[in-house]
Design a protein around this motif. Structure first.
Motif, PDB file in Angstrom:
ATOM      1  N   THR A   1      -0.566  14.834   7.649  1.00  0.00           N
ATOM      2  CA  THR A   1       0.465  14.952   8.677  1.00  0.00           C
ATOM      3  C   THR A   1       0.438  16.395   9.158  1.00  0.00           C
ATOM      4  O   THR A   1      -0.224  17.257   8.553  1.00  0.00           O
ATOM      5  CB  THR A   1       1.881  14.625   8.150  1.00  0.00           C
ATOM      6  N   GLU A   2       1.161  16.663  10.218  1.00  0.00           N
ATOM      7  CA  GLU A   2       1.206  18.040  10.745  1.00  0.00           C
ATOM      8  C   GLU A   2       1.715  19.029   9.712  1.00  0.00           C
ATOM      9  O   GLU A   2       1.348  20.196   9.729  1.00  0.00           O
ATOM     10  CB  GLU A   2       2.074  18.099  12.001  1.00  0.00           C
ATOM     11  N   ASP A   3       2.584  18.563   8.806  1.00  0.00           N
ATOM     12  CA  ASP A   3       3.175  19.443   7.805  1.00  0.00           C
ATOM     13  C   ASP A   3       2.539  19.293   6.430  1.00  0.00           C
ATOM     14  O   ASP A   3       3.105  19.730   5.429  1.00  0.00           O
ATOM     15  CB  ASP A   3       4.681  19.175   7.696  1.00  0.00           C
ATOM     16  N   GLY A   4       1.375  18.643   6.348  1.00  0.00           N
ATOM     17  CA  GLY A   4       0.758  18.384   5.053  1.00  0.00           C
ATOM     18  C   GLY A   4       1.274  17.067   4.489  1.00  0.00           C
ATOM     19  O   GLY A   4       1.991  16.325   5.155  1.00  0.00           O
ATOM     20  N   VAL A   5       0.902  16.795   3.249  1.00  0.00           N
ATOM     21  CA  VAL A   5       1.241  15.513   2.634  1.00  0.00           C
ATOM     22  C   VAL A   5       1.994  15.742   1.328  1.00  0.00           C
ATOM     23  O   VAL A   5       1.487  16.378   0.416  1.00  0.00           O
ATOM     24  CB  VAL A   5      -0.039  14.688   2.360  1.00  0.00           C
ATOM     25  N   SER A   6       3.210  15.204   1.271  1.00  0.00           N
ATOM     26  CA  SER A   6       4.010  15.293   0.050  1.00  0.00           C
ATOM     27  C   SER A   6       3.820  14.023  -0.775  1.00  0.00           C
ATOM     28  O   SER A   6       3.275  13.025  -0.291  1.00  0.00           O
ATOM     29  CB  SER A   6       5.494  15.450   0.396  1.00  0.00           C
ATOM     30  N   PHE A   7       4.305  14.043  -1.994  1.00  0.00           N
ATOM     31  CA  PHE A   7       4.246  12.862  -2.850  1.00  0.00           C
ATOM     32  C   PHE A   7       4.992  11.696  -2.206  1.00  0.00           C
ATOM     33  O   PHE A   7       4.522  10.560  -2.233  1.00  0.00           O
ATOM     34  CB  PHE A   7       4.829  13.167  -4.238  1.00  0.00           C
ATOM     35  N   ASP A   8       6.153  11.979  -1.604  1.00  0.00           N
ATOM     36  CA  ASP A   8       6.940  10.914  -0.960  1.00  0.00           C
ATOM     37  C   ASP A   8       6.163  10.283   0.196  1.00  0.00           C
ATOM     38  O   ASP A   8       6.199   9.062   0.382  1.00  0.00           O
ATOM     39  CB  ASP A   8       8.285  11.450  -0.463  1.00  0.00           C
ATOM     40  N   GLU A   9       5.458  11.114   0.977  1.00  0.00           N
ATOM     41  CA  GLU A   9       4.663  10.581   2.081  1.00  0.00           C
ATOM     42  C   GLU A   9       3.499   9.730   1.566  1.00  0.00           C
ATOM     43  O   GLU A   9       3.181   8.692   2.145  1.00  0.00           O
ATOM     44  CB  GLU A   9       4.143  11.717   2.968  1.00  0.00           C
ATOM     45  N   LEU A  10       2.886  10.162   0.471  1.00  0.00           N
ATOM     46  CA  LEU A  10       1.812   9.372  -0.131  1.00  0.00           C
ATOM     47  C   LEU A  10       2.339   8.020  -0.608  1.00  0.00           C
ATOM     48  O   LEU A  10       1.715   6.984  -0.370  1.00  0.00           O
ATOM     49  CB  LEU A  10       1.159  10.111  -1.305  1.00  0.00           C
ATOM     50  N   ALA A  11       3.489   8.031  -1.262  1.00  0.00           N
ATOM     51  CA  ALA A  11       4.071   6.785  -1.775  1.00  0.00           C
ATOM     52  C   ALA A  11       4.436   5.843  -0.625  1.00  0.00           C
ATOM     53  O   ALA A  11       4.158   4.633  -0.687  1.00  0.00           O
ATOM     54  CB  ALA A  11       5.293   7.088  -2.632  1.00  0.00           C
ATOM     55  N   ALA A  12       5.026   6.387   0.433  1.00  0.00           N
ATOM     56  CA  ALA A  12       5.406   5.560   1.582  1.00  0.00           C
ATOM     57  C   ALA A  12       4.159   4.984   2.255  1.00  0.00           C
ATOM     58  O   ALA A  12       4.118   3.803   2.600  1.00  0.00           O
ATOM     59  CB  ALA A  12       6.226   6.376   2.579  1.00  0.00           C
ATOM     60  N   ALA A  13       3.125   5.810   2.426  1.00  0.00           N
ATOM     61  CA  ALA A  13       1.884   5.348   3.051  1.00  0.00           C
ATOM     62  C   ALA A  13       1.205   4.299   2.185  1.00  0.00           C
ATOM     63  O   ALA A  13       0.680   3.305   2.700  1.00  0.00           O
ATOM     64  CB  ALA A  13       0.949   6.520   3.320  1.00  0.00           C
ATOM     65  N   GLN A  14       1.219   4.500   0.889  1.00  0.00           N
ATOM     66  CA  GLN A  14       0.618   3.521  -0.029  1.00  0.00           C
ATOM     67  C   GLN A  14       1.266   2.152   0.196  1.00  0.00           C
ATOM     68  O   GLN A  14       0.575   1.136   0.244  1.00  0.00           O
ATOM     69  CB  GLN A  14       0.820   3.967  -1.483  1.00  0.00           C
ATOM     70  N   ALA A  15       2.581   2.133   0.387  1.00  0.00           N
ATOM     71  CA  ALA A  15       3.299   0.867   0.551  1.00  0.00           C
ATOM     72  C   ALA A  15       2.892   0.155   1.841  1.00  0.00           C
ATOM     73  O   ALA A  15       2.533  -1.031   1.816  1.00  0.00           O
ATOM     74  CB  ALA A  15       4.811   1.111   0.524  1.00  0.00           C
ATOM     75  N   TRP A  16       2.922   0.855   2.993  1.00  0.00           N
ATOM     76  CA  TRP A  16       2.590   0.153   4.236  1.00  0.00           C
ATOM     77  C   TRP A  16       1.101  -0.150   4.360  1.00  0.00           C
ATOM     78  O   TRP A  16       0.721  -1.171   4.925  1.00  0.00           O
ATOM     79  CB  TRP A  16       3.163   0.825   5.477  1.00  0.00           C
ATOM     80  N   ILE A  17       0.255   0.717   3.795  1.00  0.00           N
ATOM     81  CA  ILE A  17      -1.190   0.432   3.809  1.00  0.00           C
ATOM     82  C   ILE A  17      -1.469  -0.797   2.938  1.00  0.00           C
ATOM     83  O   ILE A  17      -2.239  -1.680   3.320  1.00  0.00           O
ATOM     84  CB  ILE A  17      -2.003   1.662   3.347  1.00  0.00           C
ATOM     85  N   ASN A  18      -0.825  -0.863   1.786  1.00  0.00           N
ATOM     86  CA  ASN A  18      -0.996  -2.018   0.902  1.00  0.00           C
ATOM     87  C   ASN A  18      -0.551  -3.311   1.596  1.00  0.00           C
ATOM     88  O   ASN A  18      -1.225  -4.340   1.483  1.00  0.00           O
ATOM     89  CB  ASN A  18      -0.222  -1.806  -0.399  1.00  0.00           C
ATOM     90  N   ASP A  19       0.576  -3.253   2.325  1.00  0.00           N
ATOM     91  CA  ASP A  19       1.053  -4.437   3.059  1.00  0.00           C
ATOM     92  C   ASP A  19       0.017  -4.908   4.078  1.00  0.00           C
ATOM     93  O   ASP A  19      -0.256  -6.107   4.186  1.00  0.00           O
ATOM     94  CB  ASP A  19       2.376  -4.140   3.778  1.00  0.00           C
ATOM     95  N   ILE A  20      -0.575  -3.967   4.813  1.00  0.00           N
ATOM     96  CA  ILE A  20      -1.589  -4.331   5.811  1.00  0.00           C
ATOM     97  C   ILE A  20      -2.824  -4.894   5.123  1.00  0.00           C
ATOM     98  O   ILE A  20      -3.394  -5.906   5.561  1.00  0.00           O
ATOM     99  CB  ILE A  20      -1.937  -3.120   6.704  1.00  0.00           C
ATOM    100  N   MET A  21      -3.245  -4.277   4.037  1.00  0.00           N
ATOM    101  CA  MET A  21      -4.430  -4.768   3.314  1.00  0.00           C
ATOM    102  C   MET A  21      -4.182  -6.171   2.762  1.00  0.00           C
ATOM    103  O   MET A  21      -5.066  -7.029   2.820  1.00  0.00           O
ATOM    104  CB  MET A  21      -4.818  -3.823   2.173  1.00  0.00           C
ATOM    105  N   ASP A  22      -2.978  -6.424   2.249  1.00  0.00           N
ATOM    106  CA  ASP A  22      -2.650  -7.768   1.763  1.00  0.00           C
ATOM    107  C   ASP A  22      -2.709  -8.787   2.897  1.00  0.00           C
ATOM    108  O   ASP A  22      -3.162  -9.910   2.715  1.00  0.00           O
ATOM    109  CB  ASP A  22      -1.260  -7.798   1.120  1.00  0.00           C
ATOM    110  N   GLU A  23      -2.265  -8.361   4.073  1.00  0.00           N
ATOM    111  CA  GLU A  23      -2.244  -9.254   5.233  1.00  0.00           C
ATOM    112  C   GLU A  23      -3.657  -9.598   5.717  1.00  0.00           C
ATOM    113  O   GLU A  23      -3.958 -10.750   6.003  1.00  0.00           O
ATOM    114  CB  GLU A  23      -1.451  -8.576   6.357  1.00  0.00           C
TER     115      GLU A  23
END
Length: 156
Positions: free
Chosen positions: A44-66
């Motif tokens: 992201t423009e501000d780098g990547v925090s643990f919270d951003e990684l966790a949130a991205a993991q969730a929506w990426i996983n949803d798309i991959m499952d789909e």
């Protein structure tokens, strides 16, 4: 640079990534064909925090499952690009001008396929590298892999 499968996965993820304010730096599929690992590198423009990684993991996983890219088992890893940030797009090569980079080409250029130099940006469809005072032009379409050569300053 990306295989057809990787390009298809990237295409499936990028619209949501834009909505989330996340850049997918690159994506790779590695490991065994029956149980591959899908690695997604985000920023992201501000780098990547643990919270951003966790949130991205969730929506990426949803798309991959789909889309179920690999029927059966696969592993999903989401991480920041790290110190040796991969370079994939013309924008990446322009943005990191001035950095030392390592580039591997798919086909040899002047008898070699590995290059390390200072990135001078893009000109048309060519990546420009300053190597020992000379400018080397590499067609972006011939770039197999490229990354910033990260440096760590341990202080004095």
């Amino acid at each position: 640079m990306l295989s057809a499968k990787e390009q298809a996965l990237l295409g499936a993820l990028e619209p949501r990534a834009r909505e989330e304010g996340v850049e997918i730096v690159t994506l790779e599929v590695t490991g065994a064909k029956k149980a591959p690992t899908i690695r997604v590198y985000i920023d992201t423009e501000d780098g990547v925090s643990f919270d951003e990684l966790a949130a991205a993991q969730a929506w990426i996983n949803d798309i991959m499952d789909e889309i179920d890219p690999f029927p059966g088992a696969y592993m999903l890893e989401v991480s920041s690009p790290g110190i040796d940030r991969p370079l994939r797009t013309p924008e990446h090569f322009a943005r990191f001008a001035g950095e030392t980079v390592a580039v591997k080409t798919a086909s040899p250029v002047d008898g070699r396929s590995s290059f390390t130099g200072v990135l001078a940006g893009m000109q048309g469809d060519d990546v420009l590298l300053d190597m020992d005072g000379a400018t080397v032009r590499l067609a972006l379409g011939n770039v197999k892999r490229a990354h910033v050569k990260g440096t760590v300053d341990f202080g004095s």
